[in-house]
Scaffold this motif. Sequence first.
Motif, PDB file in Angstrom:
ATOM      1  N   THR A   3       0.811  -1.222   0.000  1.00  0.00           N
ATOM      2  CA  THR A   3       0.000   0.000   0.000  1.00  0.00           C
ATOM      3  C   THR A   3       0.846   1.274   0.000  1.00  0.00           C
ATOM      4  O   THR A   3       0.372   2.314  -0.439  1.00  0.00           O
ATOM      5  CB  THR A   3      -0.968   0.019   1.187  1.00  0.00           C
ATOM      6  OG1 THR A   3      -0.234  -0.127   2.411  1.00  0.00           O
ATOM      7  CG2 THR A   3      -1.996  -1.094   1.062  1.00  0.00           C
ATOM      8  N   ASP A   4       2.093   1.197   0.464  1.00  0.00           N
ATOM      9  CA  ASP A   4       2.930   2.396   0.453  1.00  0.00           C
ATOM     10  C   ASP A   4       3.375   2.766  -0.959  1.00  0.00           C
ATOM     11  O   ASP A   4       3.660   3.923  -1.238  1.00  0.00           O
ATOM     12  CB  ASP A   4       4.144   2.233   1.367  1.00  0.00           C
ATOM     13  CG  ASP A   4       5.053   1.097   0.946  1.00  0.00           C
ATOM     14  OD1 ASP A   4       4.534   0.057   0.481  1.00  0.00           O
ATOM     15  OD2 ASP A   4       6.281   1.231   1.094  1.00  0.00           O
ATOM     16  N   VAL A   5       3.438   1.804  -1.872  1.00  0.00           N
ATOM     17  CA  VAL A   5       3.837   2.094  -3.252  1.00  0.00           C
ATOM     18  C   VAL A   5       2.652   2.180  -4.203  1.00  0.00           C
ATOM     19  O   VAL A   5       2.728   2.854  -5.226  1.00  0.00           O
ATOM     20  CB  VAL A   5       4.858   1.069  -3.798  1.00  0.00           C
ATOM     21  CG1 VAL A   5       6.185   1.212  -3.088  1.00  0.00           C
ATOM     22  CG2 VAL A   5       4.339  -0.334  -3.729  1.00  0.00           C
ATOM     23  N   HIS A   6       1.583   1.482  -3.880  1.00  0.00           N
ATOM     24  CA  HIS A   6       0.396   1.516  -4.728  1.00  0.00           C
ATOM     25  C   HIS A   6      -0.844   1.170  -3.893  1.00  0.00           C
ATOM     26  O   HIS A   6      -1.302   0.023  -3.887  1.00  0.00           O
ATOM     27  CB  HIS A   6       0.537   0.543  -5.893  1.00  0.00           C
ATOM     28  CG  HIS A   6      -0.296   0.927  -7.082  1.00  0.00           C
ATOM     29  ND1 HIS A   6      -1.638   1.181  -7.005  1.00  0.00           N
ATOM     30  CD2 HIS A   6       0.051   1.125  -8.370  1.00  0.00           C
ATOM     31  CE1 HIS A   6      -2.092   1.497  -8.197  1.00  0.00           C
ATOM     32  NE2 HIS A   6      -1.083   1.477  -9.045  1.00  0.00           N
ATOM     33  N   PRO A   7      -1.394   2.153  -3.190  1.00  0.00           N
ATOM     34  CA  PRO A   7      -2.502   1.879  -2.278  1.00  0.00           C
ATOM     35  C   PRO A   7      -3.804   1.462  -2.960  1.00  0.00           C
ATOM     36  O   PRO A   7      -4.672   0.862  -2.320  1.00  0.00           O
ATOM     37  CB  PRO A   7      -2.685   3.200  -1.525  1.00  0.00           C
ATOM     38  CG  PRO A   7      -2.085   4.235  -2.407  1.00  0.00           C
ATOM     39  CD  PRO A   7      -0.992   3.548  -3.180  1.00  0.00           C
ATOM     40  N   ASP A   8      -3.943   1.739  -4.241  1.00  0.00           N
ATOM     41  CA  ASP A   8      -5.207   1.456  -4.925  1.00  0.00           C
ATOM     42  C   ASP A   8      -5.109   0.326  -5.954  1.00  0.00           C
ATOM     43  O   ASP A   8      -5.928   0.264  -6.864  1.00  0.00           O
ATOM     44  CB  ASP A   8      -5.710   2.723  -5.628  1.00  0.00           C
ATOM     45  CG  ASP A   8      -5.980   3.840  -4.643  1.00  0.00           C
ATOM     46  OD1 ASP A   8      -6.432   3.549  -3.523  1.00  0.00           O
ATOM     47  OD2 ASP A   8      -5.722   5.002  -4.993  1.00  0.00           O
ATOM     48  N   GLN A  49      -1.231  -6.867  -7.732  1.00  0.00           N
ATOM     49  CA  GLN A  49      -0.835  -6.996  -6.331  1.00  0.00           C
ATOM     50  C   GLN A  49       0.246  -8.059  -6.180  1.00  0.00           C
ATOM     51  O   GLN A  49       1.229  -7.864  -5.466  1.00  0.00           O
ATOM     52  CB  GLN A  49      -2.041  -7.363  -5.468  1.00  0.00           C
ATOM     53  CG  GLN A  49      -3.086  -6.290  -5.385  1.00  0.00           C
ATOM     54  CD  GLN A  49      -4.370  -6.785  -4.733  1.00  0.00           C
ATOM     55  OE1 GLN A  49      -4.443  -7.901  -4.223  1.00  0.00           O
ATOM     56  NE2 GLN A  49      -5.407  -5.959  -4.774  1.00  0.00           N
ATOM     57  N   ALA A  50       0.067  -9.191  -6.881  1.00  0.00           N
ATOM     58  CA  ALA A  50       1.044 -10.277  -6.800  1.00  0.00           C
ATOM     59  C   ALA A  50       2.384  -9.853  -7.401  1.00  0.00           C
ATOM     60  O   ALA A  50       3.450 -10.163  -6.842  1.00  0.00           O
ATOM     61  CB  ALA A  50       0.515 -11.519  -7.506  1.00  0.00           C
ATOM     62  N   ILE A  51       2.365  -9.143  -8.507  1.00  0.00           N
ATOM     63  CA  ILE A  51       3.604  -8.703  -9.152  1.00  0.00           C
ATOM     64  C   ILE A  51       4.358  -7.713  -8.253  1.00  0.00           C
ATOM     65  O   ILE A  51       5.567  -7.835  -8.057  1.00  0.00           O
ATOM     66  CB  ILE A  51       3.307  -8.100 -10.542  1.00  0.00           C
ATOM     67  CG1 ILE A  51       2.879  -9.214 -11.504  1.00  0.00           C
ATOM     68  CG2 ILE A  51       4.509  -7.332 -11.083  1.00  0.00           C
ATOM     69  CD1 ILE A  51       2.279  -8.725 -12.811  1.00  0.00           C
ATOM     70  N   LEU A  52       3.651  -6.762  -7.679  1.00  0.00           N
ATOM     71  CA  LEU A  52       4.299  -5.803  -6.783  1.00  0.00           C
ATOM     72  C   LEU A  52       4.804  -6.485  -5.514  1.00  0.00           C
ATOM     73  O   LEU A  52       5.898  -6.172  -5.022  1.00  0.00           O
ATOM     74  CB  LEU A  52       3.339  -4.672  -6.435  1.00  0.00           C
ATOM     75  CG  LEU A  52       2.998  -3.726  -7.587  1.00  0.00           C
ATOM     76  CD1 LEU A  52       1.876  -2.779  -7.176  1.00  0.00           C
ATOM     77  CD2 LEU A  52       4.229  -2.960  -8.030  1.00  0.00           C
ATOM     78  N   GLY A  53       4.030  -7.429  -4.990  1.00  0.00           N
ATOM     79  CA  GLY A  53       4.470  -8.183  -3.817  1.00  0.00           C
ATOM     80  C   GLY A  53       5.704  -9.011  -4.116  1.00  0.00           C
ATOM     81  O   GLY A  53       6.636  -9.081  -3.307  1.00  0.00           O
TER      82      GLY A  53
END
Length: 103
Positions: free
Chosen positions: A72-77, A84-88
């Motif tokens: 959420t700090d890099v992409h809260p929405d 979400q999986a790629i950013l995680g």
Amino acid sequence: MNRCSTFARATRRLGEEALATLGPDRPGVVVVGRPYNTCDPGVCLYLPRKLRKLGAVPFPIDCLPTRDVDITDVHPDMYWRSGQAILGAARLVASHPDLHCVY
């Protein structure tokens, strides 16, 4: 217990076991992308096989605990589950010295 949750637990367990085997001489490479690209051998040009021949341990993104990573700090929405999986996965890779990724 449904089959999807059983599969998800089994893939995460495999990922945990594989992560434990990594080291400087045995790096891991997460193949990041949408499953219809990363899991089709023809589309990804047999990338996991090529990585294994180079001595790396290829990881599908499903083997990582991406749902446990706060992005959420890099992409809260980010509403898209694959996003979400790629950013995680990116955050997990950045925190592990023997883990790398290819998109």
